[in-house]
Enzyme design. Structure first.
Site, PDB file in Angstrom:
ATOM      1  N   ASP A   1       9.279   2.552   1.213  1.00 39.76           N
ATOM      2  CA  ASP A   1       8.148   3.306   1.729  1.00 39.76           C
ATOM      3  C   ASP A   1       8.114   3.069   3.236  1.00 39.76           C
ATOM      4  O   ASP A   1       7.694   2.009   3.700  1.00 39.76           O
ATOM      5  CB  ASP A   1       6.861   2.824   1.047  1.00 39.76           C
ATOM      6  CG  ASP A   1       5.622   3.516   1.593  1.00 39.76           C
ATOM      7  OD1 ASP A   1       5.699   4.127   2.687  1.00 39.76           O
ATOM      8  OD2 ASP A   1       4.564   3.426   0.944  1.00 39.76           O
TER       9      ASP A   1
ATOM     10  N   LYS B   1       3.085  10.029   8.286  1.00 40.32           N
ATOM     11  CA  LYS B   1       2.494   9.511   9.528  1.00 40.32           C
ATOM     12  C   LYS B   1       3.210  10.001  10.798  1.00 40.32           C
ATOM     13  O   LYS B   1       3.025  11.137  11.206  1.00 40.32           O
ATOM     14  CB  LYS B   1       2.421   7.993   9.471  1.00 40.32           C
ATOM     15  CG  LYS B   1       1.335   7.485   8.502  1.00 40.32           C
ATOM     16  CD  LYS B   1       1.104   6.012   8.618  1.00 40.32           C
ATOM     17  CE  LYS B   1       0.065   5.474   7.671  1.00 40.32           C
ATOM     18  NZ  LYS B   1      -1.295   5.568   8.124  1.00 40.32           N
TER      19      LYS B   1
ATOM     20  N   PHE C   1       0.857  -1.193   0.000  1.00 41.70           N
ATOM     21  CA  PHE C   1       0.000   0.000   0.000  1.00 41.70           C
ATOM     22  C   PHE C   1       0.886   1.233   0.000  1.00 41.70           C
ATOM     23  O   PHE C   1       1.799   1.350   0.820  1.00 41.70           O
ATOM     24  CB  PHE C   1      -0.924   0.022   1.221  1.00 41.70           C
ATOM     25  CG  PHE C   1      -1.897   1.168   1.189  1.00 41.70           C
ATOM     26  CD1 PHE C   1      -3.051   1.093   0.418  1.00 41.70           C
ATOM     27  CD2 PHE C   1      -1.660   2.330   1.909  1.00 41.70           C
ATOM     28  CE1 PHE C   1      -3.943   2.160   0.355  1.00 41.70           C
ATOM     29  CE2 PHE C   1      -2.547   3.397   1.855  1.00 41.70           C
ATOM     30  CZ  PHE C   1      -3.698   3.312   1.081  1.00 41.70           C
TER      31      PHE C   1
HETATM   32  N1  PLP Z   1       2.454   4.205   2.425  1.00 39.20           N
HETATM   33  C1  PLP Z   1       2.183   3.388   3.448  1.00 39.20           C
HETATM   34  C2  PLP Z   1       3.120   2.257   3.751  1.00 39.20           C
HETATM   35  C3  PLP Z   1       1.047   3.580   4.242  1.00 39.20           C
HETATM   36  O1  PLP Z   1       0.783   2.747   5.242  1.00 39.20           O
HETATM   37  C4  PLP Z   1       0.182   4.659   3.926  1.00 39.20           C
HETATM   38  C5  PLP Z   1      -1.041   4.885   4.692  1.00 39.20           C
HETATM   39  O2  PLP Z   1      -1.576   4.026   5.343  1.00 39.20           O
HETATM   40  C6  PLP Z   1       0.514   5.492   2.851  1.00 39.20           C
HETATM   41  C7  PLP Z   1       1.656   5.245   2.126  1.00 39.20           C
HETATM   42  C8  PLP Z   1      -0.363   6.650   2.484  1.00 39.20           C
HETATM   43  O3  PLP Z   1      -0.199   7.673   3.405  1.00 39.20           O
HETATM   44  P1  PLP Z   1      -1.262   8.873   3.457  1.00 39.20           P
HETATM   45  O4  PLP Z   1      -2.549   8.279   3.898  1.00 39.20           O
HETATM   46  O5  PLP Z   1      -0.661   9.834   4.441  1.00 39.20           O
HETATM   47  O6  PLP Z   1      -1.346   9.439   2.102  1.00 39.20           O
END
Ligand code: PLP
Length: 408
Positions: free
Chosen positions: A225, A254, A140
């Site tokens: 990520d 986050k 994700f």
């Molecule tokens: N990347 C990862 C690993 C995530 O867990 C998330 C959100 O859960 C995101 C990207 C997306 O982040 P945002 O919701 O701040 O756009």
């Protein structure tokens, strides 16, 4: 008029776009790892706003930084730079492999920048053919159309018209599946060191090393990520520091702002230089308020005291979950690292994570799910022993409720 308005959960269904299904309670106040709803009922927070509230609610360092900055300067745009952004960037560079930082407002935006940068780096160095991005099933990376397409779930990206192309999906922790896809046309491989939304699935060190090697062999960038795993959540500032496998680009959000929206993309000088003036940007990215709060978060979190505390908290979480499981036999395993843990439901309770989530809320505990089979815990890194023990008593009551009232 606002003061007289009755704010109820029903108002959500009346006025909000129905893309979320929030729980019935509406929290109105938080302190540490405890929040209170409109009726004054308290909840222990094991969710941390989905791995965001890294220092709990209303941590004095973050409140102080926000208040101080609020009285100095709120916003400038990127026509001008600002002191908090420069200080934060310097601290991120000093603490990591990175030499350059780009600020934005969310995880999706950090990944969007990373993917665009990888494509541009490849175009400049190798030509238009080198554009494949390899990602992993169950991954994700956010909800913009590019990031959701890179993510590993077609169900999130289907139904919005033609998708960005040249995106391939391998199987996480399966190096052969990467070997089968990677070619001289690959510009980047992107992975989460621990897949979060996909079910708290840690990447094996050997797999991570293998992906790094394959990227090097094929002149592809490795993007990590760390939106969910970063900023102390696993007991190191970033999760890549456990494996010793260093990415070329790292994305963070986050926990970085501890609840204030901010994202960052970190990279090396040789890669960064391909995002030339005008190639990418954001009005709010690097906003002084966000960067002042994130600076206070990094200063507080990047200390042996907090990082070692994360590993001690993990120990206590695991002990409590094991004790609950000995009594009720609901989990097959507990996986993850630090304050990012997943209790995986066993065969008997498979598919029922939402039942445990709802029962937890009934019992005064905020928990999370990661898919239908995993109950996820992503609390504050500085949650106290007492808050953990009290939260676990409530979680045990939730497990009892599910197993007794709604047996498998
Ligand atoms: N990347 C990862 C690993 C995530 O867990 C998330 C959100 O859960 C995101 C990207 C997306 O982040 P945002 O919701 O701040 O756009």
């Amino acid at each position: 008029m606002t003061a007289q308005m009755q704010v109820t959960r029903a108002l959500f269904d009346e006025v909000m776009v129905p893309n979320y299904a929030p729980a019935q309670l509406i929290p109105v106040k938080g302190q540490g790892s405890r929040v209170w709803d409109q009726s004054g009922r308290d909840y222990i927070d094991f969710a941390g706003g989905i791995a965001v509230s890294s220092l709990g609610h209303c941590h004095p360092a973050l409140v102080g930084a926000l208040k101080h900055q609020a009285e100095q300067l709120w916003h400038l745009s990127n026509v001008l730079t600002n002191e908090p952004a420069l200080r934060l960037a310097k601290k991120l560079v000093d603490a990591t492999f990175a030499e350059k930082v780009y600020f934005c407002n969310s995880g999706a935006e950090a990944n969007e920048a990373a993917f665009k940068l990888a494509r541009r780096w490849a175009l400049d160095n190798y030509g238009a053919q080198k554009q494949d991005i390899i990602s992993f099933s169950k991954s994700f990376h956010g909800r913009t159309f590019f990031t959701v397409t890179v993510g590993g779930q077609a169900s999130y990206s289907d139904g919005f018209g033609p998708k960005p192309g040249a995106i391939l999906h391998a199987e996480f922790n399966n190096l052969d599946s990467v070997k089968a896809l990677i070619t001289e046309h690959t510009c980047a491989v992107v992975l989460e060191p621990i897949q979060g939304e996909g079910g708290i699935i840690p990447g094996d060190d050997e797999f991570l090393r293998g992906v790094r090697q394959l990227c090097d062999q094929h002149n592809a960038l490795l993007i990590m990520d760390e939106v969910q795993t970063g900023v102390g959540r696993t007991g190191k500032l970033f999760a890549y520091m456990h494996s010793g496998v260093t990415p070329d680009i790292l994305t963070s959000a986050k926990s970085l702002g501890g609840g204030f929206p901010v994202g960052a993309m970190l990279t090396t000088e040789t890669v960064a230089k391909h995002l030339k003036v005008g190639t990418h940007g954001s009005t709010y990215g690097g906003n002084p308020l966000a960067c002042a709060v994130a600076e206070a978060a990094i200063d507080t979190i990047n200390s042996p005291e907090v990082l070692q505390g994360v590993l001690r908290n993990e120990q206590l979480f695991r002990e409590c979950l094991t004790a609950i499981n000995d009594k009720y036999q609901v989990f097959a395993e507990v996986r993850g690292k630090g304050m990012l843990l997943g209790a995986v439901l066993n065969e008997r309770y498979k598919g029922r994570s939402r039942d445990f989530f709802l029962a937890s809320a009934d019992q005064g505990l905020l928990a999370l799910v990661a898919g239908v089979d995993v109950i996820r815990f992503a609390p504050s890194l500085v949650i106290t022993e007492q808050e953990i023990r009290e939260g676990m008593q409530r979680f045990e009551a939730a497990v009892k409720q599910v197993t007794e009232l709604q047996p498998a």
